[in-house]
Write an enzyme that holds these catalytic residues in place. Structure first.
Site, mmCIF file in Angstrom:
data_model
loop_
_atom_site.group_PDB
_atom_site.id
_atom_site.type_symbol
_atom_site.label_atom_id
_atom_site.label_comp_id
_atom_site.label_asym_id
_atom_site.label_seq_id
_atom_site.Cartn_x
_atom_site.Cartn_y
_atom_site.Cartn_z
ATOM 1 N N HIS A 200 0.812 -1.227 0.000
ATOM 2 C CA HIS A 200 0.000 0.000 0.000
ATOM 3 C C HIS A 200 0.841 1.271 0.000
ATOM 4 C CE1 HIS A 200 -0.019 1.436 4.339
ATOM 5 N NE2 HIS A 200 0.541 0.259 4.471
ATOM 6 N N CYS A 323 1.735 5.415 11.843
ATOM 7 C CA CYS A 323 1.592 4.490 12.965
ATOM 8 C C CYS A 323 1.853 5.160 14.312
ATOM 9 C CB CYS A 323 2.524 3.292 12.788
ATOM 10 S SG CYS A 323 2.068 2.277 11.376
#
Length: 381
Positions: A200, A323
């Site tokens: 991705h 993240c």
């Protein structure tokens, strides 16, 4: 919308989505099944493996499919640690790594492994000689990311690999998630043993990744089960996602060959425009940095305030890595570079893809200038 958060994730190519739908609807058999329908899925899987191997310039039996960057990093690090624990329990990494590397190291510390963390210099770059100083007879693994996900600094992977040739017992892992399709890396020339990529990040789909494992290298699997992926990664393969990943990688490599110079021009323009704005400090180094990332701080503003202010104008950027962006703490990467905590807390990242244009960059630069002025007026009132 102007999307400048491509290091978090990229928009899937139209052709990638079409491949995924076609394989999902017409070749949904389990590649482990004995019947012909499963055999067709298995052949698609092998074809995708060979295509990815060709694009990475490696052997097809060195391409192992995973669920993405986090799993590949965990498999590389923990799989090495567990397989070679009788040889030594010392691992070397850097202060720049992604959370999936840092947290894997923390877990190994709890199991009795000793972890050495090499700090970067002020430009966010680690040096081979600093890594070599830490190597002991107990060292089994060196793990270094290629392109830093927050500031875009490029690590000297080839020099580190060359140095590690003198220490043949030490395995070399590279997290190449941010570099693939933007910064070329020849895995054989750089003497890389293990390498992580994630679909991705190059216009493939979330939930697919690859771990390159050098031919002959042994790892302990993290999952028990059906012994797929030559017993290294059990679990029914996501055939449609893997076929789509192979297409995304081919299209991205083609884009790199055709449009890399344009991407560099756009990044250079943003870099220069940000440097012109009072109270903005650019943290991305001018040299040895990737063509798609610019990180900067705006004095006096929290990063999330600036991100949301640009969002109101339809411009999407991020604070640190995706993240870590919801954590209140300042960027560990920036602080490891010696940047003060207050500046690290005000740092934002823009990350480009080959879809972005110079016109978008001009709109972005103007929006930053206007937003800084507006927020300053709000603070005074």
């Amino acid at each position: 919308m102007i999307y400048l958060d491509n290091s978090a994730t990229t928009k899937p190519y139209k052709e990638v989505l079409e491949s995924f739908i076609k394989v999902s609807s017409e070749y949904f058999g389990n590649p482990s099944s004995l019947h012909e329908f499963g055999g067709k899925a298995e052949r698609l899987l092998m074809q995708a493996r060979e295509q990815i191997a060709h694009l990475l310039n490696v052997k097809h039996n060195e391409v192992y499919f995973t669920s993405g960057g986090t799993e590949s990093n965990n498999l590389a690090i923990k799989g090495t640690a567990l397989m070679h624990r009788k040889r030594g329990r010392h691992i070397i990494t850097t202060g720049l790594e992604h959370a999936s590397v840092k947290e894997a190291m923390e877990q190994l510390k709890e199991l009795g492994y000793h972890i050495s963390i090499i700090p970067p210099d002020k430009d966010g770059i680690v040096h081979a000689e600093d890594i070599e100083k830490e190597i002991t007879p107990e060292t089994i693994l060196v793990s270094v990311m290629h392109v830093n996900n927050e500031i875009g600094s490029i690590q000297p992977i080839k020099e580190i690999g060359e140095m590690l040739k003198k220490h043949s017992r030490v395995i070399f892992h590279v997290d190449h998630v941010q570099g693939i399709g933007k910064v070329p890396l020849d895995l054989y020339q750089a003497s890389v043993d293990l390498c992580t990529i994630s679909a991705h990040k190059f216009h493939g789909l979330k939930g697919n990744g690859v771990l390159f494992i050098r031919d002959g290298l042994r790892l302990s699997p993290l999952f028990s089960g059906g012994n797929q992926e030559w017993k290294i990664r059990s679990g029914t393969e996501n055939v449609a996602g893997i076929v789509a990943m192979a297409k995304a990688l081919r299209l991205t490599i083609n884009n790199m060959e055709k449009h890399l110079s344009r991407l560099i021009s756009i990044k250079r323009y943003i870099f220069e425009e940000m440097n012109k704005i009072e109270d903005i400090t650019v943290h991305t180094p001018e040299r040895n940095s990737a063509p798609h990332i610019v990180n900067f701080s705006i004095e006096g503003f929290k990063a999330e305030v600036f991100v949301h202010a640009l969002e109101e104008r339809g411009i999407y950027i991020s604070t640190t890595s995706a993240c870590s962006s919801k954590k209140a703490a300042a960027s560990i990467t920036l602080m490891a570079m010696g940047i003060p905590e207050k500046d690290a807390k005000s740092a934002v990242r823009i990350s480009l893809s080959y879809d972005n244009t110079m016109e978008e960059a001009e709109v972005f630069a103007e929006a930053v200038k206007e937003t800084v002025i507006r927020l300053r007026e709000v603070m005074k009132s």
